[in-house]
Design a protein around this motif. Structure first.
Motif, PDB file in Angstrom:
ATOM      1  N   MET A  88       0.872  -1.174   0.000  1.00 51.85           N
ATOM      2  CA  MET A  88       0.000   0.000   0.000  1.00 51.85           C
ATOM      3  C   MET A  88       0.909   1.224   0.000  1.00 51.85           C
ATOM      4  O   MET A  88       1.894   1.272   0.753  1.00 51.85           O
ATOM      5  CB  MET A  88      -0.906  -0.006   1.236  1.00 51.85           C
ATOM      6  N   THR A  89       0.591   2.196  -0.826  1.00 58.95           N
ATOM      7  CA  THR A  89       1.407   3.402  -0.891  1.00 58.95           C
ATOM      8  C   THR A  89       0.867   4.447   0.091  1.00 58.95           C
ATOM      9  O   THR A  89      -0.272   4.345   0.555  1.00 58.95           O
ATOM     10  CB  THR A  89       1.377   4.006  -2.307  1.00 58.95           C
ATOM     11  N   ASP A  90       1.693   5.442   0.363  1.00 62.58           N
ATOM     12  CA  ASP A  90       1.226   6.500   1.267  1.00 62.58           C
ATOM     13  C   ASP A  90       0.070   7.273   0.621  1.00 62.58           C
ATOM     14  O   ASP A  90      -0.827   7.741   1.319  1.00 62.58           O
ATOM     15  CB  ASP A  90       2.372   7.440   1.641  1.00 62.58           C
ATOM     16  N   ALA A  91       0.107   7.392  -0.716  1.00 63.14           N
ATOM     17  CA  ALA A  91      -1.006   8.079  -1.403  1.00 63.14           C
ATOM     18  C   ALA A  91      -2.310   7.316  -1.169  1.00 63.14           C
ATOM     19  O   ALA A  91      -3.381   7.918  -0.982  1.00 63.14           O
ATOM     20  CB  ALA A  91      -0.706   8.175  -2.899  1.00 63.14           C
ATOM     21  N   GLU A  92      -2.231   5.993  -1.140  1.00 66.03           N
ATOM     22  CA  GLU A  92      -3.434   5.184  -0.865  1.00 66.03           C
ATOM     23  C   GLU A  92      -3.884   5.373   0.585  1.00 66.03           C
ATOM     24  O   GLU A  92      -5.076   5.503   0.869  1.00 66.03           O
ATOM     25  CB  GLU A  92      -3.156   3.705  -1.194  1.00 66.03           C
TER      26      GLU A  92
END
Ligand code: BDR
Ligand code: CA
Length: 321
Positions: A200-204
């Protein structure tokens, strides 16, 4: 919520266990019929506390939760990795306390469910395999009543994370893992070979914050600790999706592109390879032809990124009404 494929879930909740639990609850064709908790990220009692509180948060206080083994088969449990999951296992976020565990222990709950759903029960285990090993020892026929066991654990070709050779869930209790691989039921191993690559990305995570709803905001707070740890490991503010990816493989939502069925042995010696999952992948040069008597599916690659599916499931979660 009934009539779907029955699932017993064994966990050491845990931040990625939290994601796995919520992902499982989001699957329309699967019914979570019981949860067993084991020591790992936190002790078994705290894992049960977290699981009960998370289930209540997601509007599923009806799911039975059992406390399982506190100690590993051959070693006492001492403490969990607070730097990864927080002291309380859920990033030191305080959840509203809700519900109590059932009186049975996790092994007895699993055995009872295997009778109730004979031949259909899916077992998904995302912590050390102590509860499953105790259940198999208590009831040697258990394996014949379970449809499949899917674990998050092990590393066939990838390096370990608890030690150079061992993934944490296997490395904490190698004797239990050996018993589970040797029990005769089909086991699907979703290990570090794949879980390190699905993130999971920080943007997500920011999309959870932006949702502004109490459940999603709480999740984003819980995840903050996990992102902090993985920043140091990965060099980027992302987190790996170990446990939920195993659930997605079990439910058929994540489809492996390479998953040979081979024989896996767990190293239980006291040397540097203790806790290694030794998968016999020698057939790779011939395209992995069938191996007689093999029952262990080793997931090596999953091409479709799982992060967006994980986020979608979390965004769709509705709080308890
Ligand atoms: C596994 O170890 C635990 O810390 C995680 O919850 C996951 O199940 C990853 O190695
Ligand atoms: Ca776990």
């Amino acid at each position: 919520m009934s009539g779907g494929i029955p699932v017993y879930f064994d966990c050491d909740t845990g931040i990625d266990d939290t994601l796995a639990l919520f992902y499982l609850l989001s699957r329309p064709n699967h019914d979570l019929v019981g949860v067993g908790c084991v020591s790992g990220n936190v002790d078994a009692a705290q894992a049960a506390r977290n699981t009960l509180d998370l289930l209540a948060l997601a509007g599923r206080p009806d799911v039975p939760v059992a406390v399982g083994e506190h100690d590993f088969l051959t070693a006492p449990y001492t403490q969990g990795p607070a730097h990864i999951h927080g002291v309380n296992g859920v990033g030191d976020v305080t959840l509203a306390t809700s519900g109590e565990p059932v009186e049975q222990d996790a092994a007895d709950l699993l055995i009872a469910l295997s009778h109730q759903y004979e031949g259909a029960l899916e077992v998904i285990a995302v912590g050390p395999l102590t509860n499953l090993a105790v259940a198999v020892a208590r009831d040697p026929e258990l394996a014949s009543r379970v449809a499949r066991v899917t674990i998050m654990g092990g590393a066939a070709l990838a390096p370990g994370n608890l030690s150079p050779a061992a993934e944490a869930n296997i490395g904490h209790d190698p004797e239990a893992a050996a018993a589970v691989f040797d029990a005769g039921w089909p086991v699907t191993m979703v290990g570090l070979d794949v879980t390190m690559h699905h993130r999971m990305t920080d943007a997500e995570r920011q999309q959870l914050v932006a949702a502004g709803t109490p459940l999603q905001t709480t999740l984003a707070e819980i995840l903050d600790t996990y992102f902090g740890f993985y920043d140091g490991i990965l060099g980027v503010r992302e987190c790996t999706l170990h446990d939920p990816l195993a659930v997605a493989v079990a439910t058929g939502d994540a489809v492996p592109s390479l998953a040979p069925v081979v024989k896996v042995k767990v190293e239980t010696g006291s040397g540097p390879a203790r806790g290694a999952t030794v998968a016999d992948l020698r057939g790779m040069y011939r395209g992995h032809p069938p191996v007689e008597g093999a029952r262990h599916t080793v997931v090596l690659t999953i091409d479709r990124p799982f992060g967006p599916d994980m986020l979608e499931a979390l965004l769709a979660l509705k709080p308890a009404s």
